[in-house]
Design a protein around this motif. Structure first.
Motif, PDB file in Angstrom:
ATOM      1  N   TRP A   1       0.860  -1.269  -0.100  1.00 11.41           N
ATOM      2  CA  TRP A   1       0.037   0.038  -0.030  1.00 11.41           C
ATOM      3  C   TRP A   1       0.993   1.218  -0.049  1.00 11.41           C
ATOM      4  N   SER A   2       0.427   2.098  -0.650  1.00 11.90           N
ATOM      5  CA  SER A   2       0.915   3.793  -0.667  1.00 11.90           C
ATOM      6  C   SER A   2       0.058   4.670  -0.031  1.00 11.90           C
ATOM      7  N   MET A   3      -1.096   4.130   0.383  1.00  9.85           N
ATOM      8  CA  MET A   3      -2.292   4.962   1.093  1.00  9.85           C
ATOM      9  C   MET A   3      -3.297   4.040   1.840  1.00  9.85           C
ATOM     10  N   HIS A   4      -4.003   4.645   2.749  1.00  5.34           N
ATOM     11  CA  HIS A   4      -5.001   3.802   3.206  1.00  5.34           C
ATOM     12  C   HIS A   4      -6.001   4.093   2.678  1.00  5.34           C
ATOM     13  N   PHE A   5      -6.283   3.662   1.206  1.00  5.35           N
ATOM     14  CA  PHE A   5      -7.618   3.918   0.600  1.00  5.35           C
ATOM     15  C   PHE A   5      -7.638   2.843  -0.640  1.00  5.35           C
ATOM     16  N   PHE A   6      -8.713   3.059  -1.331  1.00  2.00           N
ATOM     17  CA  PHE A   6      -8.989   1.865  -2.404  1.00  2.00           C
ATOM     18  C   PHE A   6      -7.791   2.282  -3.485  1.00  2.00           C
ATOM     19  N   TYR A   7      -7.325   1.031  -4.216  1.00  2.00           N
ATOM     20  CA  TYR A   7      -6.317   1.055  -5.201  1.00  2.00           C
ATOM     21  C   TYR A   7      -5.152   1.619  -4.574  1.00  2.00           C
ATOM     22  N   PRO A   8      -4.532   1.372  -3.531  1.00  2.00           N
ATOM     23  CA  PRO A   8      -3.594   1.706  -2.927  1.00  2.00           C
ATOM     24  C   PRO A   8      -1.937   1.320  -3.239  1.00  2.00           C
ATOM     25  N   ASN A   9      -2.123   0.269  -4.225  1.00  2.00           N
ATOM     26  CA  ASN A   9      -0.885  -0.186  -4.634  1.00  2.00           C
ATOM     27  C   ASN A   9      -0.219   0.899  -5.604  1.00  2.00           C
TER      28      ASN A   9
ATOM     29  N   GLY B   1      -6.799  10.882 -12.933  1.00  2.00           N
ATOM     30  CA  GLY B   1      -6.091  11.911 -13.353  1.00  2.00           C
ATOM     31  C   GLY B   1      -6.042  12.519 -14.840  1.00  2.00           C
ATOM     32  N   LEU B   2      -5.970  11.533 -15.684  1.00  3.48           N
ATOM     33  CA  LEU B   2      -5.812  11.602 -16.986  1.00  3.48           C
ATOM     34  C   LEU B   2      -7.080  12.039 -17.494  1.00  3.48           C
ATOM     35  N   LEU B   3      -8.413  11.462 -17.023  1.00  7.11           N
ATOM     36  CA  LEU B   3      -9.649  11.836 -17.515  1.00  7.11           C
ATOM     37  C   LEU B   3     -10.147  13.179 -17.166  1.00  7.11           C
ATOM     38  N   HIS B   4      -9.670  13.489 -15.883  1.00  9.84           N
ATOM     39  CA  HIS B   4     -10.518  14.613 -15.218  1.00  9.84           C
ATOM     40  C   HIS B   4      -9.588  15.866 -15.224  1.00  9.84           C
ATOM     41  N   TYR B   5      -8.329  15.578 -15.390  1.00  5.45           N
ATOM     42  CA  TYR B   5      -7.184  16.829 -15.134  1.00  5.45           C
ATOM     43  C   TYR B   5      -6.094  16.774 -16.389  1.00  5.45           C
ATOM     44  N   GLN B   6      -6.147  15.756 -17.315  1.00  2.31           N
ATOM     45  CA  GLN B   6      -5.405  15.655 -18.239  1.00  2.31           C
ATOM     46  C   GLN B   6      -3.981  15.417 -17.639  1.00  2.31           C
ATOM     47  N   ASP B   7      -3.836  14.988 -16.509  1.00  2.00           N
ATOM     48  CA  ASP B   7      -2.619  14.831 -15.866  1.00  2.00           C
ATOM     49  C   ASP B   7      -2.477  13.476 -15.219  1.00  2.00           C
ATOM     50  N   LYS B   8      -1.804  12.583 -15.623  1.00  2.00           N
ATOM     51  CA  LYS B   8      -1.901  11.078 -15.012  1.00  2.00           C
ATOM     52  C   LYS B   8      -1.089  11.285 -13.694  1.00  2.00           C
ATOM     53  N   HIS B   9      -0.306  12.378 -13.525  1.00  5.86           N
ATOM     54  CA  HIS B   9       0.197  12.358 -11.977  1.00  5.86           C
ATOM     55  C   HIS B   9      -0.582  13.177 -11.005  1.00  5.86           C
ATOM     56  N   TRP B  10      -1.649  13.669 -11.222  1.00  2.55           N
ATOM     57  CA  TRP B  10      -2.502  14.622 -10.611  1.00  2.55           C
ATOM     58  C   TRP B  10      -2.529  13.957  -9.052  1.00  2.55           C
ATOM     59  N   PHE B  11      -2.773  12.839  -8.953  1.00  4.87           N
ATOM     60  CA  PHE B  11      -3.274  12.356  -7.640  1.00  4.87           C
ATOM     61  C   PHE B  11      -1.811  11.759  -6.856  1.00  4.87           C
ATOM     62  N   GLU B  12      -0.618  12.033  -7.335  1.00  9.34           N
ATOM     63  CA  GLU B  12       0.527  11.495  -6.929  1.00  9.34           C
ATOM     64  C   GLU B  12       1.074  12.745  -5.940  1.00  9.34           C
ATOM     65  N   VAL B  13       1.724  12.145  -4.699  1.00 12.62           N
ATOM     66  CA  VAL B  13       2.476  13.074  -3.966  1.00 12.62           C
ATOM     67  C   VAL B  13       4.045  13.259  -4.696  1.00 12.62           C
ATOM     68  N   PRO B  14       4.141  14.629  -5.319  1.00  9.30           N
ATOM     69  CA  PRO B  14       5.604  14.799  -5.972  1.00  9.30           C
ATOM     70  C   PRO B  14       6.589  14.519  -5.086  1.00  9.30           C
ATOM     71  N   GLY B  15       7.516  13.513  -5.647  1.00 10.38           N
ATOM     72  CA  GLY B  15       8.719  13.257  -4.953  1.00 10.38           C
ATOM     73  C   GLY B  15       8.767  12.019  -4.383  1.00 10.38           C
ATOM     74  N   THR B  16       7.438  11.345  -4.331  1.00 12.05           N
ATOM     75  CA  THR B  16       7.322  10.137  -3.352  1.00 12.05           C
ATOM     76  C   THR B  16       6.641   9.037  -4.278  1.00 12.05           C
ATOM     77  N   LYS B  17       6.513   7.854  -3.880  1.00 12.11           N
ATOM     78  CA  LYS B  17       5.810   6.898  -4.444  1.00 12.11           C
ATOM     79  C   LYS B  17       4.495   6.794  -3.633  1.00 12.11           C
ATOM     80  N   THR B  18       3.745   7.568  -3.450  1.00  8.60           N
ATOM     81  CA  THR B  18       2.441   7.685  -2.743  1.00  8.60           C
ATOM     82  C   THR B  18       1.658   8.291  -3.578  1.00  8.60           C
TER      83      THR B  18
END
Length: 196
Positions: free
Chosen positions: A31-39, A49-66
């Motif tokens: 897990w990388s968070m305590h929520f659904f699809y955490p892997n 992120g891609l569908l709603h914000y045109q950015d696949k990294h939108w929900f990532e924490v920059p500089g981490t794997k979370t």
């Protein structure tokens, strides 16, 4: 082999119109968070992120794997997205996240979930195991044989006192051999991108 009970509570915003159902979370060591699809290597949140914000990294924490759980929960509440899985208790036949080695012992009580989601009329299954299990759950509820629908298609039916659209989507696991952008095209078919 140990029997596992689902480690997360259902995420059920009261105004949710869409319920996403996977199979069962991966082992918590992944897990990388305590929520659904955490892997971290599952692409569900990159697709969103891609569908709603045109950015696949939108929900990532920059500089981490979370993933940014607070941002994800706020997004899902605003969009009317609820989450749980088709299995309540399982046995892993191998110590990995593969659905191929997941034995479902107790399916989800879908009636209980939908009672808490009075506006929900779309159920989206995110992979083959989840789709097969939902097919069985719906058949038991309706007493009618139902087809296992093709990926990217929808079955409309009356169940649990409402009209429901069941959408089958491809797995967001990278083990499923389809590019991220192609998977996103399938998820866009659900028609939930514009629902705010």
């Amino acid at each position: 082999m140990t029997i596992e009970t689902h480690p997360l509570s259902p995420f059920l915003p009261p105004a949710a119109t869409v319920l996403f159902l996977g199979s069962f979370p991966p082992p918590q060591s992944r897990w990388s968070m305590h929520f659904f699809y955490p892997n971290w290597i599952n692409d569900f949140w990159r697709i969103q992120g891609l569908l709603h914000y045109q950015d696949k990294h939108w929900f990532e924490v920059p500089g981490t794997k979370t993933f940014d759980q607070a941002r994800i929960e706020a997004f899902c509440t605003q969009r009317g997205y609820a989450f749980y899985d088709t299995a309540q208790t399982v046995r892993r036949l191998k110590d990995n996240a593969s659905d191929n080695y997941l034995e479902i012992l107790t399916p989800v009580d879908l009636s209980h979930l939908l009672t808490q989601l009075p506006r929900c009329q779309q159920i989206v299954t995110t992979g083959g195991k989840a789709s097969q299990e939902l097919q069985h759950i719906l058949e038991q509820h309706t007493g009618t044989p139902l087809p296992l629908i093709e990926i990217g298609t929808c079955l409309k039916l009356t169940a649990y006192g409402r009209e429901i659209e069941w959408w089958r989507m491809p797995s967001t696991s990278r083990a499923y051999p389809l590019k991220l952008e192609k998977k996103a095209e399938f998820y866009k078919k659900v028609g939930v991108v514009e629902r705010i």
